[in-house]
Design an enzyme around this catalytic site. Structure first.
Site, PDB file in Angstrom:
ATOM      1  N   TYR A  16       0.831  -1.211   0.000  1.00  0.00           N
ATOM      2  CA  TYR A  16       0.000   0.000   0.000  1.00  0.00           C
ATOM      3  C   TYR A  16       0.864   1.259   0.000  1.00  0.00           C
ATOM      4  O   TYR A  16       0.349   2.356  -0.165  1.00  0.00           O
ATOM      5  CB  TYR A  16      -0.923   0.043   1.216  1.00  0.00           C
ATOM      6  N   LEU A  57     -18.035  -4.707   1.616  1.00  0.00           N
ATOM      7  CA  LEU A  57     -19.301  -4.153   1.129  1.00  0.00           C
ATOM      8  C   LEU A  57     -19.518  -4.480  -0.349  1.00  0.00           C
ATOM      9  O   LEU A  57     -20.290  -3.810  -1.036  1.00  0.00           O
ATOM     10  CB  LEU A  57     -19.334  -2.631   1.360  1.00  0.00           C
ATOM     11  N   ILE A  81     -12.450  -4.639   7.826  1.00  0.00           N
ATOM     12  CA  ILE A  81     -11.555  -3.477   7.743  1.00  0.00           C
ATOM     13  C   ILE A  81     -11.972  -2.534   6.610  1.00  0.00           C
ATOM     14  O   ILE A  81     -11.229  -2.332   5.648  1.00  0.00           O
ATOM     15  CB  ILE A  81     -10.094  -3.927   7.558  1.00  0.00           C
ATOM     16  N   SER A 113     -11.744   4.203   4.135  1.00  0.00           N
ATOM     17  CA  SER A 113     -12.339   5.410   3.584  1.00  0.00           C
ATOM     18  C   SER A 113     -11.443   6.595   3.892  1.00  0.00           C
ATOM     19  O   SER A 113     -10.729   6.597   4.892  1.00  0.00           O
ATOM     20  CB  SER A 113     -13.733   5.657   4.175  1.00  0.00           C
ATOM     21  N   ASN A 149     -19.139   3.739   9.741  1.00  0.00           N
ATOM     22  CA  ASN A 149     -18.726   2.337   9.703  1.00  0.00           C
ATOM     23  C   ASN A 149     -18.466   1.772  11.092  1.00  0.00           C
ATOM     24  O   ASN A 149     -18.604   0.559  11.310  1.00  0.00           O
ATOM     25  CB  ASN A 149     -17.455   2.184   8.849  1.00  0.00           C
TER      26      ASN A 149
END
Length: 277
Positions: A46, A180, A220, A223, A232
């Site tokens: 990441y 989601l 996890i 956003s 969340n």
């Protein structure tokens, strides 16, 4: 909190940082911790581990209260200093959960790095990410220390039924990514979620996240929007009933969004993250 197969505890929900720029990751981690989150998930790949470390320090929350999860990328599996270099980027002495990210390259050497880190106290728990199919079966024959977590795609359209049966006997927990449904409007529009959202005064997304935690998954969602991060996290003031969980279970169609190929694994093994300076 959930108890892992080595006896330590882990929060049920954390802030994910996949696809977040260093600036956004730093902000999201800092604000999430300030509002009560106690788990952070990042990864070598990441390229925001330094930013996550800054966010942790800026939050003012004591390190001992935070469950930090990161992942070694395949380019690091044969690097004997990979764990120490990862800790240096985070600015930490240890992580609470250390994964190998993909079953690519010399992944068994990568797993041995995890086991060594666990024995040396540099990782309080270890895990595997995306090790479905033959990879988890091969690892089961070769591990010296069983993992505590497996991070995989999971959501109401794809509940990982077979995998749960396979790893459940070892007490290995699932941590869900794409929780989601990768932004699939069909999932969000399922009538059961609208109905339950109305009943509990929540959003469909909050209903789905609560479903994850009641399934025993850690989740996890990521956003950069502080309001979304707050929403969340607001999922523990209600409980879905057994009947409601059964209704959601009927949505499982074995439908995943990410289809990895062997060619991609070969590419993963050749790529090295361009770490933040």
């Amino acid at each position: 909190m959930m108890k892992l197969n080595n006896g330590i505890e882990c929060p049920e929900i954390g802030i994910g940082t996949y696809m977040l720029s260093p600036e956004d990751a730093e902000n999201s981690v800092r604000e999430a911790l300030k509002m009560g989150y106690r788990m952070i998930d990042t990864a070598n790949a990441y390229v925001n581990e330094r930013a996550c470390g800054r966010g942790i320090r800026e939050s003012g929350v004591d390190r001992s209260e935070i469950f930090v999860s990161t992942k070694l990328w395949p380019s690091e599996y044969t690097n004997p200093d990979a764990v120490d270099e990862t800790l240096e980027r985070l600015g930490l002495d240890y992580v609470d959960l250390l994964y190998i990210h993909q079953p690519a390259g010399d992944w068994l050497s990568g797993y041995r790095l995890l086991e060594r880190a666990y024995r040396e106290g540099k990782a309080r728990s270890i895990g595997i990410s995306n090790f479905e199919g033959r990879y988890i079966e091969e690892l089961m024959e070769k591990w010296e220390i069983a993992p505590q977590f497996m991070q995989v795609e999971a959501h109401p359209y794809f509940t990982q039924r077979d995998l749960r049966s396979l790893i459940g006997k070892y007490g290995i927990r699932i941590m869900s990514w794409y929780p989601l449904g990768h932004g699939d409007s069909r999932l969000m529009a399922e009538p059961v979620f609208a109905e339950l959202a109305s009943k509990y005064s929540k959003t469909p997304a909050q209903i789905i996240l609560r479903w994850h935690t009641q399934m025993g998954f850690a989740v996890i969602p990521g956003s950069r929007n502080v309001d979304h991060i707050r929403d969340n996290f607001s999922i523990f003031d209600f409980n879905l009933t057994e009947d409601e969980m059964a209704r959601i279970a009927r949505l499982d169609r074995g439908e995943r969004y990410y289809h990895r190929t062997e060619e991609q694994l070969a590419q993963f093994a050749k790529w090295r993250p361009d770490y933040e300076a």
